[in-house]
Design a protein around this motif. Sequence first.
Motif, PDB file in Angstrom:
ATOM      1  N   ALA A   1       0.829  -1.207   0.000  1.00  0.00           N
ATOM      2  CA  ALA A   1       0.000   0.000   0.000  1.00  0.00           C
ATOM      3  C   ALA A   1       0.863   1.257   0.000  1.00  0.00           C
ATOM      4  N   GLU A   2       1.932   1.234   0.775  1.00  0.00           N
ATOM      5  CA  GLU A   2       2.821   2.394   0.833  1.00  0.00           C
ATOM      6  C   GLU A   2       3.515   2.627  -0.513  1.00  0.00           C
ATOM      7  N   ARG A   3       3.676   1.571  -1.319  1.00  0.00           N
ATOM      8  CA  ARG A   3       4.330   1.696  -2.617  1.00  0.00           C
ATOM      9  C   ARG A   3       3.336   1.988  -3.735  1.00  0.00           C
ATOM     10  N   GLY A   4       2.069   2.190  -3.374  1.00  0.00           N
ATOM     11  CA  GLY A   4       1.098   2.645  -4.356  1.00  0.00           C
ATOM     12  C   GLY A   4       0.259   1.581  -5.011  1.00  0.00           C
ATOM     13  N   TYR A   5       0.284   0.358  -4.491  1.00  0.00           N
ATOM     14  CA  TYR A   5      -0.505  -0.724  -5.074  1.00  0.00           C
ATOM     15  C   TYR A   5      -1.952  -0.682  -4.574  1.00  0.00           C
ATOM     16  N   GLU A   6      -2.850  -1.208  -5.405  1.00  0.00           N
ATOM     17  CA  GLU A   6      -4.206  -1.491  -4.969  1.00  0.00           C
ATOM     18  C   GLU A   6      -4.187  -2.884  -4.352  1.00  0.00           C
TER      19      GLU A   6
END
Length: 360
Positions: A200-205
């Motif tokens: 989540a912190e790396r921008g994934y859904e």
Amino acid sequence: MVPDRDGLRQPGSRNRNVRGDYDWPMTAIPSTFPAYVAEKHDDRVERGVRDFAEADLPPGEIDIRVGWSSVNYKDGLATRADGRVARISPLIPGIDMAGEVVASRDTSIAVGTAVLAHGYELGVSRHGGFSSYQRVPAEWVVPLAPGLSPRDAMAIGTAGFTAAMSVVALEDRGLQPDAGPVLVTGASGGVGGTALAILAERGYEVWAVTGKPDEAQRLRALGAAGILTRDEVAGEGRPLEAERWAGAVDAVGAATLPYVLRTLRQGSAVAASGNAGGAKLETTVFPFILRGVALLGMDSVPVPIARRRELWYRLATDLRPRELGAHVTEISLGELDGALDAIVAGSARGRWVVRIGDGE
């Protein structure tokens, strides 16, 4: 070499005894210290906090005053008569530890350095982290990166390290945030929860699977875009189902892994590290030969020290989990019994970190 004023050899100095082994007669560890010890007696294990003798510690170049440890599934098994994990008795369990170096016979690791150690033989065939002091080989030690405290390190622990390995393995195969949704099973536990927080912190859904409905709010705080129940992913299905996931981290095993495999998108992969849901995998070859998916096994125990130190540096920087340290429960050595039983029973919610002594 001449001992220093405290009676310890200077860092890096070594003498051999008559057998050719390294002999370190002086130590910064007290003659006895508190530790949580598991000792097998026939078909039962006696466990609890007691004084442990420094003389009974194995050899090693680094003496550590342990400030923090954590509770892992393997630790729970190591304290059970039927756990099939412990290789020595008595054993100080604890596959994780973090603290401060109080004596060093290796010039690359100075006294006063904040360090961690995990994996290898710790807590299984060598005494581990549920102890006020510990002695380990220098090649097992990871100096903590700036910005990562010993408590933070144990909030991550072996479980979080395995989660980071999983994310890196998926990204090495080409997974990117714009590829589509990523599934994380066992999201209420240590591996799954940390994988969720990293992704989540790396921008994934990220979609989370949990068997604990009351965990939904916490999982959304960690970054879950959606939540699936265990029942939605644990049942039988067709050999291939609609392509849904661009990647997955599976921390459960047989209960969920078949679903993951048959719903992965073309050419994607799942990083698998758990068997709490069962060890026997029943699937077909179709996900592999018709969609080209990959099953990537994650084993953190034998990771070489250079790679281990690299990943821990990334856990302090670009792989740092969201909400690090916020979703943990602190316990003492004297409270370990309940946590060890609960993690084996599948009642873990987040992470237990163990404050050893003052927990500095």
